[in-house]
Design a protein around this motif. Structure first.
Motif, short mmCIF file in Angstrom:
data_model
loop_
_atom_site.label_atom_id
_atom_site.label_comp_id
_atom_site.label_asym_id
_atom_site.label_seq_id
_atom_site.Cartn_x
_atom_site.Cartn_y
_atom_site.Cartn_z
N GLY A 74 0.92 -1.20 -0.04
CA GLY A 74 -0.50 0.10 -0.01
C GLY A 74 0.64 1.30 -0.57
N THR A 75 -0.16 2.48 -0.76
CA THR A 75 0.94 3.16 -0.78
C THR A 75 1.33 3.61 0.96
OG1 THR A 75 -1.24 4.93 -1.00
CG2 THR A 75 0.33 3.99 -3.05
N LEU A 76 1.23 4.30 1.88
CA LEU A 76 0.80 4.39 3.39
C LEU A 76 1.96 4.22 3.76
CD1 LEU A 76 -0.27 6.34 5.29
CD2 LEU A 76 -1.75 4.61 5.94
N THR A 77 2.05 3.04 4.00
CA THR A 77 3.00 1.75 5.04
C THR A 77 4.76 2.54 3.50
OG1 THR A 77 2.21 -0.15 5.42
CG2 THR A 77 4.06 0.07 4.72
N VAL A 78 4.57 2.13 2.38
CA VAL A 78 5.57 2.15 1.44
C VAL A 78 6.19 4.11 1.62
CG1 VAL A 78 6.54 2.54 -0.71
CG2 VAL A 78 5.17 0.22 -0.53
N LEU A 79 5.00 4.72 1.77
CA LEU A 79 6.18 6.26 1.41
C LEU A 79 6.46 6.55 2.58
CD1 LEU A 79 2.82 7.64 -1.23
CD2 LEU A 79 5.34 7.87 -1.48
N ALA A 110 20.27 6.65 1.09
CA ALA A 110 19.15 8.15 1.05
C ALA A 110 18.73 7.97 -0.33
CB ALA A 110 20.30 9.23 1.23
N GLY A 111 19.60 7.72 -1.15
CA GLY A 111 19.11 7.86 -2.78
C GLY A 111 18.07 6.24 -3.18
N ALA A 112 18.11 5.15 -2.53
CA ALA A 112 17.80 3.97 -3.11
C ALA A 112 16.04 4.16 -1.63
CB ALA A 112 18.06 2.61 -2.26
N ALA A 113 16.39 5.21 -0.60
CA ALA A 113 15.21 5.04 -0.32
C ALA A 113 14.40 5.91 -0.25
CB ALA A 113 15.40 4.94 1.45
N THR A 114 15.03 6.77 -1.19
CA THR A 114 13.75 8.37 -1.32
C THR A 114 11.91 8.00 -1.58
OG1 THR A 114 15.17 9.86 -2.99
CG2 THR A 114 13.68 9.98 -3.30
N PRO A 115 11.26 8.48 -1.45
CA PRO A 115 9.63 8.22 -1.45
C PRO A 115 9.64 8.35 -3.14
CG PRO A 115 9.92 10.09 0.57
CD PRO A 115 11.51 9.19 0.26
N PRO A 116 8.47 6.87 -3.35
CA PRO A 116 8.22 7.41 -4.75
C PRO A 116 7.22 8.26 -4.95
CG PRO A 116 7.60 5.15 -3.47
CD PRO A 116 8.58 5.84 -2.63
N VAL A 117 7.02 9.80 -4.60
CA VAL A 117 5.93 10.11 -4.47
C VAL A 117 5.78 10.44 -6.65
CG1 VAL A 117 4.98 12.85 -4.58
CG2 VAL A 117 6.38 11.45 -2.90
N THR A 118 6.55 10.53 -6.97
CA THR A 118 6.86 10.92 -8.11
C THR A 118 5.62 9.20 -9.55
OG1 THR A 118 8.25 11.92 -8.94
CG2 THR A 118 7.66 11.19 -11.00
N PRO A 119 5.83 8.50 -9.12
CA PRO A 119 5.47 7.30 -9.70
C PRO A 119 3.79 6.69 -9.33
CG PRO A 119 7.47 6.57 -9.76
CD PRO A 119 7.42 7.75 -8.72
N THR A 120 3.96 7.30 -7.83
CA THR A 120 2.49 7.42 -7.36
C THR A 120 1.55 8.25 -7.53
OG1 THR A 120 3.28 6.40 -5.36
CG2 THR A 120 1.15 6.89 -5.05
N VAL A 189 -4.34 9.30 -2.43
CA VAL A 189 -3.32 8.77 -2.11
C VAL A 189 -3.30 7.21 -1.10
CG1 VAL A 189 -0.47 8.64 -1.27
CG2 VAL A 189 -2.30 11.10 -2.88
N ARG A 190 -3.69 7.63 0.06
CA ARG A 190 -3.48 6.41 0.32
C ARG A 190 -4.77 5.27 0.31
NH1 ARG A 190 -5.08 10.72 4.32
NH2 ARG A 190 -6.75 9.25 5.02
N ARG A 191 -5.78 5.92 -0.19
CA ARG A 191 -6.97 4.30 -1.33
C ARG A 191 -6.54 4.50 -2.56
NH1 ARG A 191 -13.01 5.41 1.60
NH2 ARG A 191 -11.83 5.59 4.36
#
Length: 400
Positions: A74-79, A110-120, A189-191
């Motif tokens: 889910g988006t909430l947990t991953v972000l 730091a780069g690997a864990a950047t939140p995937p906002v753009t794909p979402t 986003v959450r849903r």
């Protein structure tokens, strides 16, 4: 402009656009912030370019894997998890004087864990607007994000001049974490529910339009990263002139995005838009003053947002819904690998011949991108009559 007004009338969309813009704002600060702070600590643009490259490689490598987790957890947990991990690694970069290899490892994490906002958000957009408005929405989004590049560099160089590189990086970290949380607070986003893909990781790259978009955007963004480093190298660490030049370039992109953003995407569109970018970079080669560089990079900027919008539209028009997060992640991966190569090459060239070396690297990379787009234009879709209906759907759960 009528198409843009229709986009903004879609319920909840303006809120989504604003929150994701805040979440992505550090993109306009992070590269310069890391570059300046690492150069300050290690005394070399080559070392700083390596750390920035490590950050980009970490983000590029993990991006496709992280986005596939969106459908599983889910988006909430991953972000939330990625935002926390990335902030922790960036804090190490900002607050600790450690050997270069430690900074390289921290940059990768730091780069690997950047939140995937753009794909979402780009996966969410087709679920919120009619298909006929997708092309204008992607163009509007690409143009609006240039606000990041207008104010981001200026804010970085201003903060460096006032408070130093360490404080500047801390401010950038705070904005990234706050922006991710603000984005997550949106109910849409959450849903968002993304069905698990049945394809193996990387299979989406077998689609020629996707693979071409990845390769072309990699060279394109790599070229701009090199030019960005070249501008900083020309004026020096903390110089306001560098921020002004980069902001003017971003204004050019904003103008270009709004001027032609609502036009459909044809097979020649990417090549033409990249040619505009290349022309500006070539004009910038002999320039060393603020005015000349600003004019040249303003011209280059006119093609930037339209080119980025074309990549998003191509993915939306050729990839099934379940695979779009991974496809957008591969676009990001290509761009970040390009940025890593561009930054590293620019750092070496800047140390060797000065800021113009970075501009040369950028011009060559964009020339290659434009040539690839022109040669393989027949493998790019014709979207002049609209993007069309997506093959798969996964509705957003709305509050009752």
């Amino acid at each position: 402009m009528r198409a843009y007004s229709e986009v903004l009338k879609v319920p909840g969309l303006a809120r989504i656009i604003f929150s994701q813009l805040i979440a992505r704002f550090p993109a306009g600060m992070m590269s310069l912030g890391i570059l300046m702070h690492m150069e300050h600590l290690h005394g070399s643009y080559s070392a700083a370019g390596l750390v920035l490259a490590a950050f980009s490689v970490g983000m590029a490598t993990a991006g496709p894997f992280i986005t596939r987790l969106l459908s599983r957890f889910g988006t909430l947990t991953v972000l939330l998890v990625t935002a926390a991990i990335s902030a922790g690694a960036l804090l190490l970069l900002a607050t600790q004087a450690v050997p270069l290899w430690v900074d390289l490892l921290a940059g990768i994490v730091a780069g690997a864990a950047t939140p995937p906002v753009t794909p979402t958000v780009r996966t969410l957009y087709p679920r919120m607007v009619p298909q006929r408005l997708l092309s204008p929405l992607f163009s509007f989004d690409a143009a609006l994000q240039e606000i990041i590049w207008v104010f981001g560099p200026v804010l970085v160089v201003s903060l460096v001049a006032l408070a130093g590189t360490g404080v500047t990086l801390l401010v950038t970290i705070a904005i990234q974490f706050f922006g991710a949380v603000l984005f997550i607070l949106n109910l849409e986003v959450r849903r968002l529910r993304i069905p698990p893909t049945t394809r193996k990781l990387g299979r989406v790259l077998r689609k020629p339009p996707v693979l071409l978009s990845v390769v072309i955007s990699a060279m394109f963004i790599g070229g701009f990263s090199a030019v960005e480093a070249g501008v900083v190298g020309t004026f020096g660490e903390g110089a306001l002139e560098a921020g002004i030049v980069l902001a003017v370039s971003a204004i050019g992109s904003l103008v270009g995005g709004f001027a032609i953003g609502s036009r459909g995407i044809a097979p020649w569109s990417v090549a033409i838009r990249l040619t505009v970018v290349l022309a500006g970079m070539v004009i910038a080669l002999p320039m060393t003053e603020v005015f000349g560089l600003s004019i040249a990079l303003f011209i280059a900027g006119l093609g930037t947002a339209p080119a980025l919008a074309a990549f998003s539209a191509i993915i939306a028009g050729t990839v099934k819904f379940a695979d779009t997060p991974e496809a957008y992640a591969w676009i990001g991966t290509g761009q970040l690998l390009g940025a890593a190569v561009g930054s590293a090459l620019a750092g070496v060239c800047i140390d060797a011949v000065g800021g113009v070396g970075g501009v040369w690297v950028g011009a060559v990379m964009v020339a290659i991108a434009a040539a690839i787009a022109a040669i393989f234009r027949r493998h790019q879709p014709d979207l002049r009559h609209g993007i069309g209906d997506p093959p798969d759907t996964a509705p957003i759960e709305l509050p009752r």
